[in-house]
Motif scaffolding. Sequence first.
Motif, mmCIF file in Angstrom:
data_model
loop_
_atom_site.group_PDB
_atom_site.id
_atom_site.type_symbol
_atom_site.label_atom_id
_atom_site.label_comp_id
_atom_site.label_asym_id
_atom_site.label_seq_id
_atom_site.Cartn_x
_atom_site.Cartn_y
_atom_site.Cartn_z
ATOM 1 N N ASN A 103 0.831 -1.191 0.000
ATOM 2 C CA ASN A 103 0.000 0.000 0.000
ATOM 3 C C ASN A 103 0.878 1.258 0.000
ATOM 4 O OD1 ASN A 103 0.851 0.565 2.640
ATOM 5 N ND2 ASN A 103 -0.698 -0.793 3.464
ATOM 6 N N VAL A 104 0.201 2.389 -0.144
ATOM 7 C CA VAL A 104 0.909 3.660 -0.281
ATOM 8 C C VAL A 104 1.752 3.980 0.958
ATOM 9 C CG1 VAL A 104 0.600 6.135 -0.580
ATOM 10 C CG2 VAL A 104 -0.820 4.560 -1.861
ATOM 11 N N ILE A 105 1.195 3.666 2.117
ATOM 12 C CA ILE A 105 1.910 3.995 3.361
ATOM 13 C C ILE A 105 3.193 3.193 3.511
ATOM 14 C CG2 ILE A 105 1.808 3.820 5.884
ATOM 15 C CD1 ILE A 105 0.451 6.272 4.468
ATOM 16 N N ASP A 106 3.111 1.910 3.231
ATOM 17 C CA ASP A 106 4.325 1.108 3.321
ATOM 18 C C ASP A 106 5.379 1.642 2.354
ATOM 19 O OD1 ASP A 106 3.343 -0.413 5.295
ATOM 20 O OD2 ASP A 106 2.863 -2.155 4.071
#
Lengths: 159, 159
Positions: free
Chosen positions: A2-5
């Motif tokens: 995902n974007v956060i990772d």
Amino acid sequence: MNVIDESGILAIATRLQRLSDQIRKDGFQVYKAHGIDFEPKWFPVIYTLFHKPVLSVVEIANEIGYTHPSTISLLKELEKEKLIRSKKDKIDERKRLLQLTEKGQILVGQMQPVWDVLKMATAEMIDTENNLMRAIEEVESQLKEKSFFDRAAAQMKRV
Amino acid sequence: MNVIDESGILAIATRLQRLSDQIRKDGFQVYKAHGIDFEPKWFPVIYTLFHKPVLSVVEIANEIGYTHPSTISLLKELEKEKLIRSKKDKIDERKRLLQLTEKGQILVGQMQPVWDVLKMATAEMIDTENNLMRAIEEVESQLKEKSFFDRAAAQMKRV
DNA sequence: CAAATATATGTAGTAGACTACATATATTAA
DNA sequence: TTAATATATGTAGTCTACTACATATATTTG
């Protein structure tokens, strides 16, 4: 992924907290599975009083690295559970001295094997290329030398 | 060295949380020093909407790895700050679709250099023998394979 | 197609830490 | 020896996440 990772490093505080929560929750379940009524958050106080039997509020706070108000609220819970008790210091009337009750000492005895299990499970979990415990220690020592804010300020000047 | 640091591994959840708090607080100060009114806890949502412009509540929650109630309360704050706005999904009436406002997009533009500074400062801070970010990733992947509880249960049988 | 189930969102209350402020006792300095 | 300062404890309220429960809309199944 995902974007956060992907954003990785920028969300490091979030990642640390998430990991902490996960481990704490499972820790609670491990105590429970051993039939022991114990919350992981109590560990620092109990473990400290087990090794240093008589301490004041602030002394405990310093040992466990918490603020004194946080410590006081833990102490309240533990007194309610009758795992610790307190008495006034006769020499310095400001101080309240804490120690394990007999019930507390017995509990520590029961928890020793659980602590061994937790230690081994944790050691196994973090025994990867980059050891998490050592990484924490290293970053703590880095921050002692120079705070995160100061590091950012230094980078700012460089730009 | 205090008793808790010595107990090391047993208080790992506590250590992780403390480190997270420290970094987050300094992070807030860094934004402030750049004259930007931004809280580090907003980062995951804003960063996600920057990279995926239109998402529902649950989609955001999954992206940032939070529960949906936590996400909703962040979204409320961000709507109040007018950094994001929402509209009903016309196809699926249950869904609320979120996106950055113009103000939000401008803010992201202003934050880019701060993010660069934060990235560099963090990279410097964690660039030690055991890299904290990699250690986190490794432990997360370990936990995906087998939870901490299951690891403890396995150790239990071994004893 | 109606009933059961699943999904999306929302609300209320909890947890474990914190900061800011208040008070009581000790210590130091004028 | 009083006044100023420092230390120890305590209270109130905040912060950032959570769980448990409630409701509305969609989807699936009998």
